[in-house]
Design an enzyme around this catalytic site. Structure first.
Site, PDB file in Angstrom:
ATOM      1  N   GLY A 243       0.766  -1.244   0.000  1.00  0.00           N
ATOM      2  CA  GLY A 243       0.000   0.000   0.000  1.00  0.00           C
ATOM      3  C   GLY A 243       0.793   1.288   0.000  1.00  0.00           C
ATOM      4  CD  GLU A 278       0.211  -9.240   1.476  1.00  0.00           C
ATOM      5  OE1 GLU A 278      -0.674  -8.427   1.118  1.00  0.00           O
ATOM      6  OE2 GLU A 278      -0.051 -10.325   2.018  1.00  0.00           O
ATOM      7  N   PRO A 279       4.456  -5.242  -0.796  1.00  0.00           N
ATOM      8  CG  PRO A 279       6.697  -4.550  -0.962  1.00  0.00           C
ATOM      9  CD  PRO A 279       5.813  -5.570  -0.297  1.00  0.00           C
ATOM     10  N   GLY A 280       3.507  -3.588  -3.794  1.00  0.00           N
ATOM     11  CA  GLY A 280       3.367  -3.736  -5.244  1.00  0.00           C
ATOM     12  C   GLY A 280       3.814  -2.461  -5.925  1.00  0.00           C
ATOM     13  NE  ARG A 281      -0.147   2.563  -5.956  1.00  0.00           N
ATOM     14  CZ  ARG A 281      -1.180   2.622  -6.803  1.00  0.00           C
ATOM     15  NH1 ARG A 281      -1.061   3.279  -7.917  1.00  0.00           N
ATOM     16  NH2 ARG A 281      -2.332   2.038  -6.505  1.00  0.00           N
ATOM     17  CE1 TYR A 321      -8.451   2.436  -9.437  1.00  0.00           C
ATOM     18  CE2 TYR A 321      -6.375   2.686 -10.601  1.00  0.00           C
ATOM     19  CZ  TYR A 321      -7.290   1.888  -9.954  1.00  0.00           C
ATOM     20  OH  TYR A 321      -7.027   0.550  -9.820  1.00  0.00           O
ATOM     21  CB  CYS A 348     -14.681   4.793 -30.058  1.00  0.00           C
ATOM     22  SG  CYS A 348     -13.859   4.710 -31.647  1.00  0.00           S
ATOM     23  CD  GLU A 349     -15.574   3.884 -23.886  1.00  0.00           C
ATOM     24  OE1 GLU A 349     -16.173   4.674 -23.117  1.00  0.00           O
ATOM     25  OE2 GLU A 349     -15.957   2.743 -24.140  1.00  0.00           O
ATOM     26  CE1 TYR A 376      -2.099  -3.043  -8.856  1.00  0.00           C
ATOM     27  CE2 TYR A 376      -0.891  -1.138  -8.038  1.00  0.00           C
ATOM     28  CZ  TYR A 376      -1.397  -2.400  -7.845  1.00  0.00           C
ATOM     29  OH  TYR A 376      -1.205  -3.037  -6.637  1.00  0.00           O
TER      30      TYR A 376
HETATM   31  C1  LIG Z   1      -2.976  -4.925  -4.237  1.00  0.00           C
HETATM   32  C2  LIG Z   1      -2.519  -5.604  -3.002  1.00  0.00           C
HETATM   33  C3  LIG Z   1      -1.226  -5.368  -2.519  1.00  0.00           C
HETATM   34  C4  LIG Z   1      -0.286  -4.370  -3.147  1.00  0.00           C
HETATM   35  O1  LIG Z   1      -0.729  -3.077  -2.992  1.00  0.00           O
HETATM   36  P1  LIG Z   1       0.203  -1.842  -3.471  1.00  0.00           P
HETATM   37  O2  LIG Z   1      -0.608  -0.653  -3.149  1.00  0.00           O
HETATM   38  O3  LIG Z   1       0.430  -2.020  -4.918  1.00  0.00           O
HETATM   39  O4  LIG Z   1       1.453  -1.930  -2.667  1.00  0.00           O
HETATM   40  C5  LIG Z   1      -0.818  -6.067  -1.407  1.00  0.00           C
HETATM   41  N1  LIG Z   1      -1.640  -6.965  -0.795  1.00  0.00           N
HETATM   42  C6  LIG Z   1      -2.890  -7.211  -1.232  1.00  0.00           C
HETATM   43  C7  LIG Z   1      -3.736  -8.193  -0.525  1.00  0.00           C
HETATM   44  C8  LIG Z   1      -3.372  -6.532  -2.343  1.00  0.00           C
HETATM   45  O5  LIG Z   1      -4.607  -6.769  -2.770  1.00  0.00           O
END
Ligand SMILES: *Cc1c(COP(=O)(O)O)cnc(C)c1O
Length: 420
Positions: A243, A278-281, A321, A348-349, A376
């Protein structure tokens, strides 16, 4: 932000000019930097190390942010684990060299088939999100003769103060087990013969710029961990989710990993449980950009449009978003006068825009870089309007590697058939 520098041939990533990338692989094209990906992972690892936590913590990259095999492989080589949300992501991670023992499986709607495959692969943990999922997982585990390692994803009911579509930690969200019900569900889990209670998990939302809500959530989680321990249910790990937000716009107050994690980690020193993040972004977002070319300039009475060859199907975040991405000209100088442009795609939107009201000096044929598109971006791309998905290229020093070739149109309908 911060991915590009200005060189003699215009914007470059590491030491490769973006005009060279476009000449070789065409546009639209996602461009990533190996160095930037490595640095983003390093910032987490170094922060955990500085708190003395490196040997009892695991950074599980959230695959859904960008699931390209080369990116997964790079993180696997750096020692990362993975947070997956589908059987498809499990297959990708294993294919890219990720270890099953470092995979946690999140998501509100795991199918029985996905549960079985993940059990047989031997993943580290299922992050269970409901009472029904727990019962189903127990049955599936029994049927294949396994004990399923489980943590409950609890919903701590804190307001992450982010966009409503990416806020997941309020009572009203579909995610997680309600905080008040978690204790009883743990007792139930502990009584099931095919369930092994391992940990606890929470993830309250995405693009969080303030560390306070996550630290508040950690407080609630830790109180529950202690209450469970007093009741004889000792947890081995605490998973505090992902997050952390990134800077999309210069001046936006985005935290460093050190600043974001510190309030949370302060609460964890001296405890014995292992930690999972659990970092993604924050691992990929600012390590990628979308390279696109201006097809048509369309001056108007009210607004001037620059129609580019990337569109909402390539990068959905602005349409979905109302997200803001910085957009820069790739070329060093321009013969045109700066004007305010709507940067739009050919789809076309009317929602097909990449940026509103951008002051740019544009000629047709110019290249533009849409920044902070590593997370994303490609992962949410579609074939809407029968548009082949973009190529993806990884820059490593002075080299460029194509990590996904551009789709061709015949592939888009290869799975379809007409009536006899
Ligand atoms: C999407 C998600 C993440 C990653 O979130 P980021 O904002 O990209 O860091 C981690 N854990 C879970 C369960 C998610 O759904």
């Amino acid at each position: 932000m911060g991915l590009t520098t200005m060189g003699k041939d215009g914007l470059q990533v590491e030491s490769v000019a973006l005009s060279d990338v476009a000449a070789r692989f065409g546009t639209p094209c996602y461009v990533y930097s190996r160095a930037a990906l490595t640095a983003a992972y390093g910032a987490y690892r170094d922060t955990l190390q500085a708190h003395g936590l490196s040997d009892r913590s695991l950074i599980c990259y959230a695959v859904k942010a960008n699931s390209n095999l080369a990116i997964l492989n790079l993180f696997a080589r750096l020692g990362a684990g993975f947070d997956i949300v589908s059987g498809g992501e499990l297959a990708r991670v294993l294919n890219a060299g990720g270890k099953a023992k470092k995979i946690v499986f999140s998501g509100v709607g795991k199918s029985r088939a996905e549960m079985r495959t993940a059990l047989e692969a031997g993943i580290r943990c299922f992050n269970v999100e409901s009472a029904s999922e727990l019962e189903q997982l127990s049955q599936v585990a029994g049927s294949v003769g396994h004990r399923a390692p489980v943590s409950l994803r609890v919903n701590p009911d804190v307001d992450a103060k982010t966009h409503p579509y990416i806020s997941t930690g309020l009572k009203t969200a579909k995610f997680g087990v309600a905080f008040d019900e978690a204790f009883d569900l743990y007792r139930r889990a502990a009584s099931l013969p095919h369930i092994a209670v391992k940990g606890i998990d929470c993830h309250i939302g995405s693009q969080l710029l303030d560390p306070t809500p996550a630290a508040e959530a950690a407080d609630k989680v830790l109180a529950l961990v202690d209450r469970l321990a007093a009741a004889g249910i000792a947890l081995e790990h605490i998973d505090l989710g992902g997050g952390m937000g990134i800077q999309y716009r210069a001046g936006e107050p985005a935290p460093s990993a050190a600043d974001y994690l510190a309030p949370m980690l302060a609460k964890l020193t001296g405890r014995r449980e292992k930690l999972v993040f659990e970092p993604g972004r924050s691992l990929v977002g600012n390590a990628g950009l979308l390279l696109t070319r201006v097809e048509v300039l369309k001056p108007g009475a009210e607004k001037h449009f620059a129609v580019v060859d990337a569109a909402m199907n390539d990068l959905m975040r602005p349409a979905l978003y109302d997200a803001w991405h910085d957009i820069q000209r790739v070329g060093a100088d321009s013969t045109a006068n700066p004007m305010s442009y709507e940067i739009v795609g050919p789809v076309c939107e009317s929602g097909d825009f990449l940026g509103h009201d951008r002051e740019l000096a544009l000629n047709e044929g110019d290249l533009l870089a849409i920044l902070s598109a590593g997370a994303y971006g490609m992962a949410m791309a579609s074939n809407y309007n029968s548009r082949p998905r973009a190529a993806e290229v990884m820059i490593d020093g002075a080299s460029m590697h194509q990590i996904r070739r551009r789709e061709d149109v015949a592939e888009l309908f290869a799975l379809e058939s007409i009536l006899p």
